[in-house]
Design a protein around this motif. Structure first.
Motif, PDB file in Angstrom:
ATOM      1  N   ALA A 118       0.830  -1.208   0.000  1.00  0.00           N
ATOM      2  CA  ALA A 118       0.000   0.000   0.000  1.00  0.00           C
ATOM      3  C   ALA A 118       0.869   1.264   0.000  1.00  0.00           C
ATOM      4  O   ALA A 118       0.560   2.236  -0.711  1.00  0.00           O
ATOM      5  CB  ALA A 118      -0.941   0.002   1.208  1.00  0.00           C
ATOM      6  N   LEU A 119       1.954   1.248   0.746  1.00  0.00           N
ATOM      7  CA  LEU A 119       2.867   2.395   0.763  1.00  0.00           C
ATOM      8  C   LEU A 119       3.524   2.569  -0.594  1.00  0.00           C
ATOM      9  O   LEU A 119       3.626   3.691  -1.111  1.00  0.00           O
ATOM     10  CB  LEU A 119       3.931   2.231   1.854  1.00  0.00           C
ATOM     11  N   SER A 120       3.942   1.500  -1.195  1.00  0.00           N
ATOM     12  CA  SER A 120       4.550   1.552  -2.533  1.00  0.00           C
ATOM     13  C   SER A 120       3.587   2.144  -3.554  1.00  0.00           C
ATOM     14  O   SER A 120       3.959   3.005  -4.358  1.00  0.00           O
ATOM     15  CB  SER A 120       5.005   0.161  -2.958  1.00  0.00           C
ATOM     16  N   VAL A 121       2.339   1.697  -3.513  1.00  0.00           N
ATOM     17  CA  VAL A 121       1.313   2.203  -4.434  1.00  0.00           C
ATOM     18  C   VAL A 121       1.097   3.692  -4.189  1.00  0.00           C
ATOM     19  O   VAL A 121       1.012   4.486  -5.135  1.00  0.00           O
ATOM     20  CB  VAL A 121      -0.007   1.410  -4.295  1.00  0.00           C
ATOM     21  N   CYS A 122       1.007   4.081  -2.925  1.00  0.00           N
ATOM     22  CA  CYS A 122       0.808   5.493  -2.587  1.00  0.00           C
ATOM     23  C   CYS A 122       1.950   6.340  -3.124  1.00  0.00           C
ATOM     24  O   CYS A 122       1.737   7.367  -3.761  1.00  0.00           O
ATOM     25  CB  CYS A 122       0.683   5.661  -1.079  1.00  0.00           C
ATOM     26  N   LEU A 123       3.187   5.904  -2.882  1.00  0.00           N
ATOM     27  CA  LEU A 123       4.351   6.676  -3.338  1.00  0.00           C
ATOM     28  C   LEU A 123       4.401   6.733  -4.862  1.00  0.00           C
ATOM     29  O   LEU A 123       4.739   7.770  -5.433  1.00  0.00           O
ATOM     30  CB  LEU A 123       5.634   6.087  -2.768  1.00  0.00           C
ATOM     31  N   SER A 124       4.045   5.632  -5.511  1.00  0.00           N
ATOM     32  CA  SER A 124       4.032   5.608  -6.976  1.00  0.00           C
ATOM     33  C   SER A 124       2.995   6.590  -7.518  1.00  0.00           C
ATOM     34  O   SER A 124       3.248   7.270  -8.508  1.00  0.00           O
ATOM     35  CB  SER A 124       3.719   4.206  -7.499  1.00  0.00           C
ATOM     36  N   SER A 125       1.844   6.657  -6.880  1.00  0.00           N
ATOM     37  CA  SER A 125       0.795   7.550  -7.363  1.00  0.00           C
ATOM     38  C   SER A 125       1.177   9.010  -7.132  1.00  0.00           C
ATOM     39  O   SER A 125       0.747   9.887  -7.869  1.00  0.00           O
ATOM     40  CB  SER A 125      -0.537   7.239  -6.678  1.00  0.00           C
ATOM     41  N   ARG A 126       2.010   9.267  -6.139  1.00  0.00           N
ATOM     42  CA  ARG A 126       2.457  10.647  -5.850  1.00  0.00           C
ATOM     43  C   ARG A 126       3.484  11.130  -6.860  1.00  0.00           C
ATOM     44  O   ARG A 126       3.612  12.308  -7.087  1.00  0.00           O
ATOM     45  CB  ARG A 126       3.056  10.725  -4.446  1.00  0.00           C
ATOM     46  N   SER A 127       4.217  10.198  -7.456  1.00  0.00           N
ATOM     47  CA  SER A 127       5.282  10.595  -8.386  1.00  0.00           C
ATOM     48  C   SER A 127       4.794  10.705  -9.816  1.00  0.00           C
ATOM     49  O   SER A 127       5.525  11.151 -10.683  1.00  0.00           O
ATOM     50  CB  SER A 127       6.447   9.614  -8.310  1.00  0.00           C
ATOM     51  N   SER A 128       3.574  10.287 -10.075  1.00  0.00           N
ATOM     52  CA  SER A 128       3.046  10.328 -11.444  1.00  0.00           C
ATOM     53  C   SER A 128       2.574  11.704 -11.834  1.00  0.00           C
ATOM     54  O   SER A 128       2.137  12.485 -11.103  1.00  0.00           O
ATOM     55  CB  SER A 128       1.871   9.357 -11.585  1.00  0.00           C
TER      56      SER A 128
END
Length: 89
Positions: A79-89
Motif C-alpha cells: 500500500a505504501l509503494s502504491v501510494c508513493l508511486s501515485s504521488r510521483s506520477s
C-alpha cells in the motif's frame, strides 16, 4: 516521525543534512556521519507524502511476529509503494 513532517521537520532535516554534507568531505566518512540524517529525512518525506500508509508499515513491520503480522506488513508495504508511486506520477 509524522509530527516532524507536519511541523516543518522535513525542512529542518534537509538543512541539517546539507550542513553535514558541507562539513564532511565526500566518501565513506560522510556516508557514515550523515547516514542518520539521510534516513530521518527519507522517513520524514515518506510520512509527509503517505502518512497513513507509512504509519501502517511502521506498526506492522516494526518487529517479527506471527504469520498474520508478516502478511499485514507485506500488505502495508505494498500500500505504501502504491501510494508513493501515485504521488510521483
Amino acid at each position: 516521525m509524522q509530527g516532524e513532517a507536519t511541523k516543518g521537520g522535513c525542512e529542518r532535516l534537509h538543512r541539517a543534512l546539507c550542513e553535514c554534507h558541507k562539513r564532511v568531505a565526500s566518501g565513506p566518512a560522510r556516508e557514515s556521519v550523515c547516514r542518520h540524517l539521510n534516513r530521518a529525512l527519507a522517513e520524514c518525506l515518506v510520512a509527509d507524502a503517505c502518512p497513513e500508509e507509512s504509519e501502517s508499515v511502521r506498526s506492522f513491520c516494526s518487529s517479527g511476529g506471527t504469520a498474520l503480522k508478516r502478511s499485514q506488513c507485506q500488505q502495508a508495504q505494498l500500500a505504501l509503494s502504491v501510494c508513493l508511486s501515485s504521488r510521483s506520477s
